[in-house]
Write an enzyme that holds these catalytic residues in place. Structure first.
Site, mmCIF file in Angstrom:
data_model
loop_
_atom_site.group_PDB
_atom_site.id
_atom_site.type_symbol
_atom_site.label_atom_id
_atom_site.label_comp_id
_atom_site.label_asym_id
_atom_site.label_seq_id
_atom_site.Cartn_x
_atom_site.Cartn_y
_atom_site.Cartn_z
ATOM 1 N N LYS A 17 36.090 -16.135 3.100
ATOM 2 C CA LYS A 17 35.633 -14.755 3.165
ATOM 3 C C LYS A 17 35.891 -14.206 4.550
ATOM 4 C CE LYS A 17 34.194 -13.895 -0.939
ATOM 5 N NZ LYS A 17 34.831 -12.829 -1.728
ATOM 6 N N GLY A 57 -15.706 -35.648 -39.115
ATOM 7 C CA GLY A 57 -14.337 -35.176 -38.954
ATOM 8 C C GLY A 57 -14.029 -33.870 -39.643
#
Length: 898
Positions: A214, A600
């Site tokens: 760059k 349960g």
């Protein structure tokens, strides 16, 4: 598109039963928008896209625009706005998520909720949320590519998988071996090691996957460098590392640098390092390291003199993910449109169903995150129980060819109590030929909102060729009636999508009615939203109605699973139809209730759900509701939920508790009267206010009685208001069968303190079938053999994926606990397993406690050691209590002296 990253200035309007975002004035029409200055066009576009993204991620809604155009002629949106919306959803088909309608100078964009099944062609690539930009870059050859949502999802999924595979191994070391060719043997490395370069020198290598050239800009040098870094450093870090040269022409490969007069060496280094440190990083591994990089500022010489500087940045591969900036994605939070943080974005993007490999045989998915809206949570049903479709057909069936009112009992009750109500509602329902009208004393309470005084009932209409409609019927005119109905309808819509997982186009209209005391006539207090939704928002057929009603089942019957604490994420389960029937009772007409529940059957869940309902029905805080149980561990478990005060029976009998108005009691069969008559005290407290007595609900199960003395409960025949929970939902098949066998023995010879008629509930029992499990009974074991068996079995289970927090070791009496603790710790020392009593159920350790103190709790794996009690008359009851605590695996170990 350059979008703002902070919270938007957009605000949600609160006048509608939907999310409505008013973005203000926007110029519409292709020709009109082309005449705008670029900055104004971009500013308007930003508002629309932010609102659209926020609604897609928040359950859908409406964008309201005021046309900046002076005339009111029909106008299209404009090509740039359409293209931006297509980019947002990554689809050319706008109508999948967006529809538009113009009403004079108001222009509406109707937005459907985002759904991750947008990409059905590849179920493995389904981003959970909508994003305009991901801010994730990668290298591809000599290019830098911005990943779209699908690519980002795949990239993050791979990183997360790799982190899991690597485990605790230092990720940097592994990545160094994996990518060593990316920088150690890179041809750029000799240049990187230099201190100076010659102006115009041609570097002896081209750009590649690991090298980028760059050039400096002629002005705004530091900003230029920062912009380069924000893209290329994350790209290299995310793709094997590499070298970024700043000051080299990318075509000629000539070193040009930057003139020394235009840049300060130290300042440039500082700016580069600061820019890299500010890059957002997200980790899936244990490391919390930042990007590993090194910056070198090289002198650039011209004819032996310092001309300027070039910069080389070496970047090593990053273990997880590096972003250029916060992703461009928004959500509605409260009244505001907010940008997601990088962590929020990744968490939502990667949100997935929990790993239930060790539970998949027990649970079946009802709502998966792979196909649900962004805010939905996974929902599972226990095998053998009704699924959401079964529950919908049972509770909210869509009848062929007519409109059905449900529940029928409530409809008859309301019609009998309120003269003119039947005529009023039937008049409103005449336009609808097929569907279902679901009545409730308060839909607000059903949705966990506060009840409103003066509401006779709410009715939710789900009918063919209509949007859903919520009707509120008031006793008399009330200025707040429309606000109440709007707020409730808004919650219905949001929960159907974000909780129930509905992915179709949806709105809920409102209608407020009242009964006039004089004429019993209709009076329309308000019609709610004035927004006219497109026809596609109507429910077209039975299939669409049933899909919506199945989402409603999840909204009304879901509860936070106890699995959530184990998994570290929220998972929902569904109530049974029987549980829902009790839960949906009118509390004002059922102030005292005895709920007999088999082992349960979900009594603890019911107690917690009722507590929440009490708060909303009676507008009371948690300190007005008292939960009482016999044992400290269960009290601690409820107390941690922060939904009420929780005490043991002994504490309850010691204090006055003047603030308490409502009481929930669990495991009442194990209460005693040695400290006084607890039932009489509870009844006195809840009946302090003669005109408005409180709630007293008592949960019990005589089969699990753990003593032989008087419990303090009123005689069975005096428990005038009773309900039964007979659908057993907790235990795997072998355990459930064992519990049934023991209960049959109890019926034949019940203890003297248990009313025989109470045990007839077993005749109505239903047991969920189809869940595999383990039951093993070992007899004639010595203490050493018992401990060895527990340790060896645990070690095998831990290797299969279970953890210590799945296991409870229960002994018959408290004095046995210390006797086994030392021996168990010694046997498990290689696994570094900790033992704790049941008071700390949420810790990552095995529980060691007595059967009695574990009453009301559960774990996947239970070892019952020497389940013998001095009260031999209740030995079978203790066995029931022990066995029913185990969800998947039960091991009963008897000593030789039994």
């Amino acid at each position: 598109m350059n979008m703002e990253k902070h919270n938007s200035s957009l605000v949600v309007e609160l006048l509608y039963p939907d999310l409505v975002i008013n973005v203000g004035e926007v110029t519409l029409g292709e020709g009109n928008r082309n005449k705008l200055q670029k900055s104004q066009r971009e500013q308007e576009k930003v508002k629309v896209i932010q609102a659209a993204c926020a609604l897609l991620n928040s359950g859908g809604g409406v964008i309201r625009l005021e046309m900046a155009n002076k005339d009111e002629r029909p106008m299209e949106m404009g090509l740039d706005l359409e293209q931006s919306l297509r980019a947002l959803i990554q689809s050319s088909d706008l109508q999948t998520f967006f529809e538009t309608k113009q009403q004079r100078r108001c222009f509406y964009i109707f937005v459907k909720s985002w759904s991750s099944d947008l990409f059905p062609e590849d179920s493995s690539v389904r981003p959970r949320i909508c994003s305009l930009e991901t801010s994730l870059y990668c290298r591809s050859g000599t290019s830098v590519l911005l990943m779209d949502s699908r690519e980002a999802f795949s990239f993050l999924k791979t990183k997360k998988r790799d982190a899991k595979i690597l485990g605790k191994e230092p990720s940097g070391k592994v990545l160094k071996v994996r990518h060593q060719n990316s920088y150690n043997s890179n041809p750029a490395d000799p240049i990187f090691q230099k201190d100076q370069l010659e102006y115009g020198e041609i570097l002896p290598f081209p750009e590649s996957q690991f090298i980028e050239f760059k050039q400096f800009s002629t002005k705004h040098i530091q900003q230029r460098v920062k912009d380069i870094i924000s893209v290329y450093i994350p790209a290299f870090a995310n793709t094997g590392g590499g070298y970024l040269f700043i000051g080299v022409d990318d075509k000629s490969k000539k070193v040009l640098g930057c003139a020394k007069e235009n840049v300060d060496r130290d300042s440039l280094t500082e700016k580069i390092e600061k820019a890299i440190y500010e890059l957002p990083c997200v980790h899936f591994c244990q490391s919390q390291c930042q990007v590993n990089f090194k910056v070198r500022i090289l002198d650039v010489l011209a004819r032996g003199e310092l001309y300027g500087y070039a910069c080389v940045i070496r970047v090593k591969p990053f273990c997880c993910a590096v972003f250029s900036e916060t992703p461009s994605s928004w959500m509605v939070k409260g009244k505001n449109v907010c940008s997601l943080t990088t962590k929020e974005w990744v968490d939502m993007m990667m949100d997935s169903d929990p790993d239930l490999q060790w539970l998949c045989k027990d649970f079946e998915s009802q709502l998966s995150l792979s196909s649900g809206p962004p805010l939905s949570r996974p929902v599972y049903a226990k095998k053998g129980l009704e699924h959401k479709k079964d529950l919908q057909q049972l509770l909210f069936p869509v009848p062929p060819g007519h409109l059905q009112y449900t529940p029928e009992s409530l409809w008859k009750e309301l019609s009998a109590q309120h003269e003119g109500l039947e005529e009023l509602i039937e008049k409103q329902m005449r336009p609808f030929s097929q569907g279902i009208l679901i009545l409730s004393g308060s839909w607000a309470v059903d949705l966990n909102l506060q009840e409103k005084q003066g509401v006779i009932c709410d009715a939710l209409l789900i009918a063919q060729n209509s949007t859903p409609i919520l009707c509120t019927i008031l006793r008399e005119k009330d200025a707040d009636g429309q606000c109440y109905c709007t707020r409730t309808a808004f919650t219905v819509k949001q929960k159907l999508v974000n909780m129930g997982g509905y992915t179709g186009k949806l709105c809920v209209r409102t209608k407020v009615l009242h009964l006039s005391p004089e004429s019993h006539a209709e009076s329309l207090a308000g019609s709610g939203s004035s927004i006219d939704y497109p026809g596609s928002y109507n429910l077209a057929d039975t299939q669409q109605m049933e899909a919506l009603l199945q989402s409603l089942v999840i909204v009304l019957l879901s509860f936070r699973s106890f699995l959530s604490d184990q998994l570290g994420c929220e998972v929902l389960n569904l109530l049974t139809a029987q549980q829902y029937e009790i839960f949906s009772k009118n509390l004002r007409k059922n102030r005292e209730l005895f709920i007999h529940g088999l082992p349960g059957s979900g009594k603890t869940i019911m107690a917690m759900k009722i507590t929440e309902k009490i708060r909303n029905t009676f507008h009371c805080e948690a300190d007005k509701i008292l939960y009482i149980c016999e044992n400290q561990p269960l009290r601690n478990f409820i107390s941690n939920k922060n939904i009420c005060q929780a005490v043991t029976r002994k504490t309850f009998m010691k204090h006055n508790l003047e603030k308490i108005q409502h009481i929930i009691i669990e495991e009442a069969q194990n209460f005693r009267t040695e400290d006084g008559e607890w039932y009489e005290k509870a009844k006195t407290i809840t009946q302090r206010q003669k005109n408005s007595p409180g709630i007293l609900w008592i949960f019990l199960d005589y089969f699990q009685t753990s003593h032989v003395v008087h419990s303090g409960l009123p005689p069975f025949s005096a428990q005038l208001s009773k309900e039964e929970l007979t659908r057993v939902v907790r235990n795997a098949d072998p355990i459930a069968n064992y519990v049934q066998e023991v209960m049959q023995v109890i019926i034949k010879n019940p203890p003297l303190n248990i009313p025989h008629e109470s045990l007839e509930i077993l005749l109505e029992a239903e047991w969920a079938q189809g869940v595999q499990g383990t039951l093993k009974i070992k007899k004639n074991l010595t203490l050493e053999q018992t401990v060895t068996y527990v340790a060896e079995t645990c070690n095998r289970l831990f290797e299969r994926g279970y953890s210590p927090k799945d296991v409870a070791v229960l002994v018959s009496t408290t004095e046995y606990v210390e006797r086994y603790k030392h021996e168990l710790l010694r046997a498990l020392r290689k696994k570094r397993v900790q033992l704790s009593d049941a008071c700390d159920m949420l810790g990552d350790h095995m529980v060691l406690d007595s059967v009695r103190r574990f009453s009301g709790l559960e774990r996947n794996i239970v070892f019952g050691i020497h389940p013998r009690t001095p009260e031999s008359a209740i030995l079978r009851n203790i066995l029931v209590c022990l066995a029913s605590r185990a969800k998947q695996r039960l091991y009963i170990l008897w000593h030789g002296d039994c």
